[in-house]
Design an enzyme around this catalytic site. Structure first.
Site, short mmCIF file in Angstrom:
data_model
loop_
_atom_site.label_atom_id
_atom_site.label_comp_id
_atom_site.label_asym_id
_atom_site.label_seq_id
_atom_site.Cartn_x
_atom_site.Cartn_y
_atom_site.Cartn_z
N SER A 99 60.56 -69.34 13.95
CA SER A 99 59.35 -69.25 14.76
C SER A 99 58.50 -70.52 14.56
O SER A 99 58.99 -71.61 14.85
CB SER A 99 58.58 -67.98 14.39
OG SER A 99 57.55 -67.72 15.30
N HIS A 110 62.15 -61.03 18.68
CA HIS A 110 61.74 -62.19 17.89
C HIS A 110 62.29 -62.11 16.47
O HIS A 110 62.42 -63.14 15.80
CB HIS A 110 60.22 -62.28 17.86
CG HIS A 110 59.71 -63.57 17.28
ND1 HIS A 110 60.11 -64.80 17.75
CD2 HIS A 110 58.85 -63.81 16.26
CE1 HIS A 110 59.50 -65.75 17.05
NE2 HIS A 110 58.75 -65.18 16.14
#
Length: 698
Positions: free
Chosen positions: A554, A670
């Protein structure tokens, strides 16, 4: 856009030749994904890979893991995945059973069975219980499930007594919703109500009150915010005697406005936008992110302040300082039992816990539960319970100390309840903390986990991990996955892997100032810190660049993307996961607009001048000797999205950089994985790539 030139980075491309890869589910982009996956899997998924995948899955599926619980009434609720239940079970038990060696669980919902019955690969997203009337048992909950592991979730009303979904009960379609019970027959609902109801950050901007039996279109508007703000939410405080509605206008990640409902109107709490606000019974707790002057008194950034709520609403500004930060110690979180405030601190990235009681003028006592170089968090068991209201959990972990769950009562002792078994032989390893000196002279801490027989001759394969963003602190934690996948592995000459965790600026290890030091135009400081740690590892003889790998996910993917483009000489291999990489278009992709407060706005020319300097997609150059790189992502990631990873890999290949590999999981969101099997593949994909790249196997 016109080409610009940075004195360090050279020309920035005028056009984006890989925009076509932004069509996430398009036929041509997915064909490209499948082709790249096949190449990567053919290279990495060998016999050694499959053996390590089995060993990592054994850790993730272990039935000896701690089943973490949430107390609701007389029951302790847990969500559990293992080999027999890959999608998971939502279940509950009572205290005597939970505190035994072999708890007996009542299964409430089997997600594997639900997925099979409904033909949807549901991924658990949590449960939100409705507080019953006094003396009544808990019965209703909203169950959140995602169809693909993304942030968009469907909410369905569930009866925990009959263990069934409620016929004609609340059923909110999948979206990035925020929901609170408004009563037994109503919800405060922030969701996608159609055109104009979502912010530019892809989150709800309106909150409506939905009555049982109403359609979404008929729900009454209750609270709304401007479209360019990040998100709106309304929460119903169900605490008996303190029932109230609280609305929050989240402007960006670090700014918000809190409102209380009073006589049919919203009353905004009179504090600056960057002050964190929380309420507990009659108390208002405030944490300023920058120095805050109130009636001539300056309250420090990162401090914690308390005041009686009614007095504050009446104009009283005599705030009590509950915690004052210093150069070593920062506030991480706080949690209320019924009558006490638990404050979790970090002192040079080691935990410290303080207990405060308002009725004793907020006198603080240190809870003796935190060994050095460990992470220990304290949080309430059930702050509304008449009997257990002042009980707390302690969750303790260290790099070589399996995670332990303890329970205590304020003013009494705490005792161990559960402990994770050891998943690797930790006797031959040691943990050290070191400090590197960054380019501007700042001392930056990092942890090193290595063999007790570590030879400081530069010949050890080392893995440097980091994040450096959003005020998120990287703290010590036990990981059987890292233990088995990295520390226990040995080279042909018998050297173990070394694991290093960086505590760079941009994170929250030293409070808001540590975070602010790497925002916007100062983003380079986070990268300079990480590079300084890499250089320190080499200077100390731990490793050499050809044996040093780095990994991040991320925002951490953006971090290692900048290691690739600005510091390629420091690393032999890079694993870049679910990353931000195209900082020119990140605000147009998935939830990217919400991160402008962290990085800057590339659509403003004066801000693009600095944003482009840490946009790896734009910093790639032909003719540069880049380290071997794996870029991995997930198709269903609706937070960062998969397209930045796709485009980065495609541009590297177009520049004839032939040592780049790409892999995209087709589900998992994610997190990159929606079950333990997928998580094992994700972890091993990264670690196997790095180990092979650093030890000559790739």
């Amino acid at each position: 856009m016109t080409s610009t030139t940075d004195q360090h980075s050279g020309p920035i491309p005028d056009h984006d030749e890989f925009l076509w890869l932004e069509d996430i589910y398009g036929e041509s982009p997915l064909q490209w994904v499948h082709a790249e996956n096949a190449v990567t899997e053919q290279e990495l998924v060998t016999g050694d890979f499959l053996d390590m995948e089995r060993r990592v899955l054994e850790v993730l599926d272990s039935t000896d893991r701690i089943p973490m619980v949430s107390k609701r009434g007389g029951h302790y609720y847990n969500f559990w995945r293992d080999e027999e239940h890959p999608k998971g079970l939502w279940r509950r038990t009572d205290w005597d059973s939970y505190n035994s060696a072999s708890p007996q669980w009542e299964v409430l919902l089997d997600l594997d069975r639900l997925s099979a019955d409904e033909g949807v690969e549901w991924v658990w997203g949590g449960a939100m219980s409705l507080r019953p009337a006094d003396g009544e048992p808990y019965q209703r909950a909203l169950i959140a499930v995602s169809p693909d592991g993304g942030d968009a979730r469907r909410f369905r009303e569930f009866d925990v007594v009959s263990r069934t979904f409620v016929a004609d009960g609340f059923d909110i379609p999948a979206a990035k919703s925020r929901i609170s019970w408004a009563g037994p027959d109503a919800l405060h609902l922030a969701t996608d109500f159609g055109p104009g109801s979502m912010t530019t950050s892809s989150y709800p901007r309106t909150v409506r009150t939905l009555q049982r039996g109403q359609s979404l279109a008929d729900a009454e508007l209750y609270f709304d915010i401007p479209e360019h703000h990040m998100m709106a939410v309304v929460m119903r405080d169900q605490t008996p005697g303190f029932e109230r509605d609280i609305a929050v206008d989240t402007i960006d990640f670090y700014s918000s406005r809190t409102h209380l409902r009073n006589n049919g109107e919203w009353v905004r709490l009179d504090v600056p936008d960057d002050v964190n606000v929380s309420l507990h019974r009659q108390w208002l707790i405030l944490r300023p992110r920058t120095d805050w002057e109130v009636d001539g008194t300056v309250f420090a950034s990162g401090s914690l302040l308390g005041v009686d709520l009614d007095s504050f609403l009446a104009g009283d500004r005599s705030l009590t300082v509950l915690f004052q930060p210093d150069a070593q110690t920062s506030l991480q979180s706080w949690s209320w039992t019924r009558d006490y405030l638990l404050v979790n601190l970090l002192s040079d990235v080691s935990s410290e816990i303080r207990v405060l009681k308002p009725s004793e003028r907020w006198r603080a006592e240190v809870l003796d539960a935190c060994p050095p170089l460990h992470s220990v968090d304290a949080f309430a068991v059930d702050d509304e319970d008449d009997v257990d209201g002042n009980d707390y959990w302690l969750l303790a972990s260290g790099f070589l100390t399996p995670t332990t769950l303890l329970r205590g009562t304020v003013g009494g002792a705490h005792e161990q309840v559960k402990a994770t078994p050891s998943f690797f032989n930790d006797n031959g390893f040691t943990v050290e903390q070191h400090f590197a000196v960054s380019k501007d002279g700042t001392r930056v801490p990092y942890f090193q986990v290595a063999s007790t027989e570590l030879a400081l001759d530069g010949g050890n394969p080392a893995l440097l991990s980091g994040y450096g963003g959003f005020e998120h602190a990287m703290v010590p934690a036990y990981s059987g996955v890292i233990g088995r996948g990295w520390l226990e592995r040995t080279t042909e000459s018998g050297r173990h892997g070394v694991y290093v965790l960086a505590n760079i600026r941009g994170g929250g290890e030293y409070g808001p100032a540590w975070h602010r030091a790497a925002l916007h135009a100062n983003r380079h400081r986070a990268y300079e810190d990480f590079a300084a740690i890499a250089e320190d590892l080499v200077a100390r003889g731990v490793t050499r660049p050809e044996f040093l790998g780095c990994t991040g996910r991320s925002n951490g993917g953006l971090l290692v993307g900048n290691m690739l483009t600005h510091y390629p000489h420091l690393f032999g291999a890079i694993s870049c996961g679910v990353p931000l990489l195209d900082m020119r278009r990140y605000t147009k992709l998935s939830a990217g607009y919400s991160w402008i407060a962290e990085y800057g706005d590339p659509d403003k020319p004066e801000e693009w001048e600095y944003v482009q300097t840490f946009s790896p997609y734009h910093q790639l150059r032909s003719g540069v000797d880049y380290p071997r790189t794996l870029i991995w992502t997930a198709t269903s990631d609706d937070r960062v999205g998969p397209v930045q990873a796709r485009k980065m890999a495609a541009r590297m290949k177009a520049l004839s950089i032939d040592n780049v590999w790409f892999h995209e999981a087709l589900e998992g969101g994610h997190a990159g994985a929606s079950d333990n099997r997928q998580a094992a593949r994700m972890h091993v994909m990264s670690q196997e790539f790095l180990w092979k790249a650093l030890t000559g196997g790739l």
